[in-house]
Design an enzyme around this catalytic site. Structure first.
Site, PDB file in Angstrom:
ATOM      1  N   HIS A   1     -55.846 -26.609  -0.483  1.00  0.00           N
ATOM      2  CA  HIS A   1     -54.228 -26.389  -0.010  1.00  0.00           C
ATOM      3  C   HIS A   1     -54.095 -26.361   1.360  1.00  0.00           C
ATOM      4  O   HIS A   1     -54.923 -25.332   2.066  1.00  0.00           O
ATOM      5  CB  HIS A   1     -53.501 -25.377  -0.789  1.00  0.00           C
ATOM      6  CG  HIS A   1     -52.112 -25.783  -0.981  1.00  0.00           C
ATOM      7  ND1 HIS A   1     -51.048 -25.248   0.107  1.00  0.00           N
ATOM      8  CD2 HIS A   1     -50.973 -26.266  -1.644  1.00  0.00           C
ATOM      9  CE1 HIS A   1     -49.843 -25.729  -0.082  1.00  0.00           C
ATOM     10  NE2 HIS A   1     -49.994 -26.346  -1.253  1.00  0.00           N
TER      11      HIS A   1
ATOM     12  N   ASP B   1     -51.637 -28.628  -9.084  1.00  0.00           N
ATOM     13  CA  ASP B   1     -51.832 -29.734  -9.464  1.00  0.00           C
ATOM     14  C   ASP B   1     -52.979 -29.649 -10.464  1.00  0.00           C
ATOM     15  O   ASP B   1     -53.225 -30.768 -11.193  1.00  0.00           O
ATOM     16  CB  ASP B   1     -51.716 -30.926  -8.792  1.00  0.00           C
ATOM     17  CG  ASP B   1     -50.356 -31.186  -8.056  1.00  0.00           C
ATOM     18  OD1 ASP B   1     -49.687 -31.238  -8.711  1.00  0.00           O
ATOM     19  OD2 ASP B   1     -50.119 -31.434  -6.825  1.00  0.00           O
TER      20      ASP B   1
ATOM     21  N   HIS C   1     -50.082 -35.549  -2.015  1.00  0.00           N
ATOM     22  CA  HIS C   1     -48.736 -34.620  -2.348  1.00  0.00           C
ATOM     23  C   HIS C   1     -48.669 -34.536  -3.824  1.00  0.00           C
ATOM     24  O   HIS C   1     -49.470 -34.146  -4.688  1.00  0.00           O
ATOM     25  CB  HIS C   1     -47.884 -34.940  -1.362  1.00  0.00           C
ATOM     26  CG  HIS C   1     -46.615 -34.085  -1.474  1.00  0.00           C
ATOM     27  ND1 HIS C   1     -46.598 -32.787  -1.605  1.00  0.00           N
ATOM     28  CD2 HIS C   1     -45.517 -34.316  -0.598  1.00  0.00           C
ATOM     29  CE1 HIS C   1     -45.602 -32.274  -1.308  1.00  0.00           C
ATOM     30  NE2 HIS C   1     -44.686 -33.240  -0.702  1.00  0.00           N
TER      31      HIS C   1
HETATM   32  N1  ACO Z   1     -62.068 -31.598  -2.206  1.00  0.00           N
HETATM   33  C1  ACO Z   1     -63.243 -31.641  -1.302  1.00  0.00           C
HETATM   34  N2  ACO Z   1     -63.192 -31.236   0.012  1.00  0.00           N
HETATM   35  C2  ACO Z   1     -62.239 -30.730   0.579  1.00  0.00           C
HETATM   36  C3  ACO Z   1     -60.914 -30.741  -0.416  1.00  0.00           C
HETATM   37  C4  ACO Z   1     -60.916 -31.225  -1.882  1.00  0.00           C
HETATM   38  N3  ACO Z   1     -59.899 -31.320  -2.674  1.00  0.00           N
HETATM   39  N4  ACO Z   1     -59.903 -30.470   0.265  1.00  0.00           N
HETATM   40  C5  ACO Z   1     -60.454 -30.092   1.492  1.00  0.00           C
HETATM   41  N5  ACO Z   1     -61.693 -30.551   1.628  1.00  0.00           N
HETATM   42  C6  ACO Z   1     -62.603 -30.331   2.676  1.00  0.00           C
HETATM   43  C7  ACO Z   1     -62.146 -31.133   3.731  1.00  0.00           C
HETATM   44  O1  ACO Z   1     -63.277 -32.545   3.519  1.00  0.00           O
HETATM   45  C8  ACO Z   1     -62.733 -30.615   4.888  1.00  0.00           C
HETATM   46  O2  ACO Z   1     -63.976 -30.450   5.006  1.00  0.00           O
HETATM   47  P1  ACO Z   1     -64.523 -30.490   6.550  1.00  0.00           P
HETATM   48  O3  ACO Z   1     -64.171 -29.160   7.187  1.00  0.00           O
HETATM   49  O4  ACO Z   1     -66.357 -30.239   6.254  1.00  0.00           O
HETATM   50  O5  ACO Z   1     -64.313 -31.690   7.311  1.00  0.00           O
HETATM   51  C9  ACO Z   1     -62.157 -29.045   4.943  1.00  0.00           C
HETATM   52  O6  ACO Z   1     -62.229 -29.293   3.387  1.00  0.00           O
HETATM   53  C10 ACO Z   1     -60.717 -28.994   5.019  1.00  0.00           C
HETATM   54  O7  ACO Z   1     -59.815 -30.207   4.538  1.00  0.00           O
HETATM   55  P2  ACO Z   1     -58.608 -30.536   5.048  1.00  0.00           P
HETATM   56  O8  ACO Z   1     -58.325 -32.113   4.712  1.00  0.00           O
HETATM   57  O9  ACO Z   1     -58.756 -30.541   6.602  1.00  0.00           O
HETATM   58  O10 ACO Z   1     -57.507 -29.784   4.652  1.00  0.00           O
HETATM   59  P3  ACO Z   1     -55.871 -29.793   4.734  1.00  0.00           P
HETATM   60  O11 ACO Z   1     -55.152 -28.642   4.777  1.00  0.00           O
HETATM   61  O12 ACO Z   1     -55.604 -30.833   5.762  1.00  0.00           O
HETATM   62  O13 ACO Z   1     -55.768 -30.664   3.174  1.00  0.00           O
HETATM   63  C11 ACO Z   1     -55.275 -30.953   1.140  1.00  0.00           C
HETATM   64  C12 ACO Z   1     -55.032 -29.954   2.225  1.00  0.00           C
HETATM   65  C13 ACO Z   1     -54.256 -32.296   1.273  1.00  0.00           C
HETATM   66  C14 ACO Z   1     -54.448 -30.248   0.036  1.00  0.00           C
HETATM   67  C15 ACO Z   1     -56.609 -31.213   0.937  1.00  0.00           C
HETATM   68  O14 ACO Z   1     -57.116 -30.014   0.465  1.00  0.00           O
HETATM   69  C16 ACO Z   1     -56.801 -32.392  -0.423  1.00  0.00           C
HETATM   70  O15 ACO Z   1     -56.688 -33.333   0.013  1.00  0.00           O
HETATM   71  N6  ACO Z   1     -56.922 -31.775  -1.868  1.00  0.00           N
HETATM   72  C17 ACO Z   1     -56.808 -32.812  -2.765  1.00  0.00           C
HETATM   73  C18 ACO Z   1     -55.460 -33.478  -2.956  1.00  0.00           C
HETATM   74  C19 ACO Z   1     -54.643 -32.407  -3.871  1.00  0.00           C
HETATM   75  O16 ACO Z   1     -55.018 -31.824  -4.581  1.00  0.00           O
HETATM   76  N7  ACO Z   1     -53.395 -32.395  -3.165  1.00  0.00           N
HETATM   77  C20 ACO Z   1     -52.193 -31.699  -3.685  1.00  0.00           C
HETATM   78  C21 ACO Z   1     -52.020 -30.221  -2.771  1.00  0.00           C
HETATM   79  S1  ACO Z   1     -50.755 -29.513  -3.439  1.00  0.00           S
HETATM   80  C22 ACO Z   1     -49.232 -30.207  -3.532  1.00  0.00           C
HETATM   81  O17 ACO Z   1     -49.084 -31.105  -2.749  1.00  0.00           O
HETATM   82  C23 ACO Z   1     -48.335 -29.838  -4.551  1.00  0.00           C
END
Ligand code: ACO
Length: 435
Positions: A313, A369, A274
């Site tokens: 996201h 971010d 987050h």
């Molecule tokens: N890098 C690589 N793969 C990713 C990423 C990433 N940043 N984000 C998601 N994925 C992949 C997952 O591995 C998953 O793949 P799969 O279907 O093969 O298993 C798919 O994309 C879906 O990912 P989820 O984790 O289910 O997506 P969710 O909506 O739960 O997660 C989140 C959203 C937490 C923001 C995620 O994209 C992430 O961890 N990003 C990196 C951290 C980040 O930048 N957070 C800031 C968010 S913005 C904020 O809070 C202001």
């Protein structure tokens, strides 16, 4: 006007194949009420049907008029106003007022609001003592979370949450003091004396003063950097029911005082998925180190060895409108501070990821971010301060959402259900009989 298709009915008919019975449940705002499913039972004394929705992927927990997001179209609006216009035409304090009171302030209202916030920037001397007690290398976000919680002990009457005067005071205090607590946390971690608020300066100018003033008799913030940080606060001010806002609402639903609820929200924001993500982005860029390592890093991410931080996201599946504004902002900041050398790495990561099937298929785009950390770093904020900066901006959103929640007669104490998959009843063996 009917929201349904051609039948003229806004209902959903559900047939339970276990019993053959059909049920009709109303659809309002494209939503069914989860408790309407409870009538669906096999036996009369069953609990009734529930929905299973870990992480609230498809569950609305409230009705809100604060922030609108269309994740597919990349739209973000506060109280109906597009984020792009707010970032261009307003200051953070105007936006904070908008979020909390529902309308933009006129000139008189803004002058009064700014005066209220400004007169609440000072903290009790004992807060300083409390901060002095932290270890020299304490993470500033940990200090921020704890001191926000500690504020509840300084303002015990804030627990009268139905009292509008108390609520107003809390808005002034939390928005006014958040930059002071943040700056003090930083100064403590660098061993520098605390700098008192300078109320002649703007909200952001004063924050920069408390962060960076050394010996100059009067700190003068650079106007471009001051404006850039103000815009960053606007972009972070609210984002509907995200993790920290849900924490604010959920903890606040117990009717605890808003300082304690804001501390819980800040704690939620601390996590790397987050508000900690921009700090994680810079660590990731440091780890990659040079342009030639970018393809290898992307390959590792695709093989599941870590994530591309600052990408993806839960809601935005096309682009994050805040990221576009920040990218433009970065150019203005770098003109003043000099180019952050990590920018080239970030641009290369973005370029490769945006044309890679793995990221395209999963709709992963740069989020707010991805570039904000580069700007903060260029402005000389240490990485550990990034989530704290986020918290300052988000404070107004948390308070707007909290205020909406405590005034909402449909809300009750938050209490999700579970699917129990543990043992059935079993007898407790005596200690001597246990293996
Ligand atoms: N890098 C690589 N793969 C990713 C990423 C990433 N940043 N984000 C998601 N994925 C992949 C997952 O591995 C998953 O793949 P799969 O279907 O093969 O298993 C798919 O994309 C879906 O990912 P989820 O984790 O289910 O997506 P969710 O909506 O739960 O997660 C989140 C959203 C937490 C923001 C995620 O994209 C992430 O961890 N990003 C990196 C951290 C980040 O930048 N957070 C800031 C968010 S913005 C904020 O809070 C202001």
């Amino acid at each position: 006007m009917l929201a349904s298709g051609d039948t003229g009915k806004s209902t959903l008919t559900i047939t339970d194949n276990r019993t053959g019975k059909s049920y009709e449940v109303p659809i309002t705002h494209e939503t069914i009420h989860a408790t309407d499913l409870r009538q669906i039972k096999v036996n009369v004394d069953d609990f009734g049907l529930m929905t299973y929705d870990p992480a609230f992927m498809n569950t609305a927990s409230c009705k809100s008029t604060v922030t609108y997001i269309d994740g597919d179209k990349g739209i973000l609006r506060y109280r109906g106003y597009p984020i792009e216009q707010l970032a261009e035409r307003c200051t953070y304090l105007e936006v904070a007022y908008l979020l909390i009171y529902g309308e933009l302030p006129n000139k008189t209202q803004l002058t009064e609001w700014a005066a209220h916030i400004t007169t609440h920037t000072f903290v009790h001397e004992n807060i300083k003592k409390l901060m002095d007690g932290f270890h020299h290398d304490a993470h500033p976000m940990g200090m921020f979370v704890s001191t926000v919680a500690a504020l509840s002990t300084f303002y015990p009457s804030a627990k009268h949450i139905a009292d509008h005067k108390e609520r107003e005071l809390t808005f002034y205090r939390l928005i006014g003091k958040a930059p002071t607590l943040a700056a003090f946390a930083y100064r403590h971690s660098t061993g520098m004396p605390f700098v008192h608020p300078d109320n002649d300066l703007s909200y952001v100018g004063n924050f920069l003063n408390m962060m960076f003033r050394i010996a100059e008799p009067k700190y003068q913030p650079h106007p471009i950097l001051e404006k850039a940080l103000d815009v960053l606060f606007i972009l972070h001010a609210d984002h509907e029911q995200n993790c920290s806002t849900s924490a604010m609402r959920s903890v606040g639903s117990s009717h605890v005082d808003p300082y304690s609820a804001a501390a819980a929200a800040s704690a939620a924001l601390y996590g790397p998925l987050h508000g900690g993500a921009n700090e994680a982005v810079l660590h990731m860029l440091d780890e990659i180190g040079s342009l030639d390592k970018v393809p290898g890093f992307i390959r590792d991410v695709k093989e599941g060895k870590g994530r591309l931080m600052g990408f993806g996201h839960r809601v935005y599946k096309n682009f994050d409108p805040r990221a576009s504004i920040i990218k433009r902002l970065a150019d203005q900041v770098f003109e003043v501070t000099g180019r952050n050398p990590k920018l080239d790495l970030a641009l290369e990561l973005e370029r490769i990821a945006l044309q890679d099937d793995y990221f395209i298929k999963r709709k992963l785009y740069p989020n707010v971010d991805f570039y904000s950390g580069l700007i903060y770093q260029a402005m000389k904020f240490p990485d550990q301060m990034f989530p704290v900066l986020f918290a300052i901006g988000r404070m107004s959103g948390w308070l707007a959402q909290w205020s909406e929640m405590v005034s909402d007669t449909e809300q009750k104490i938050a209490r999700p259900r579970q699917i129990y998959l543990g043992y059935g009843k079993r007898d407790v063996p005596m200690l001597s009989q246990r293996q």
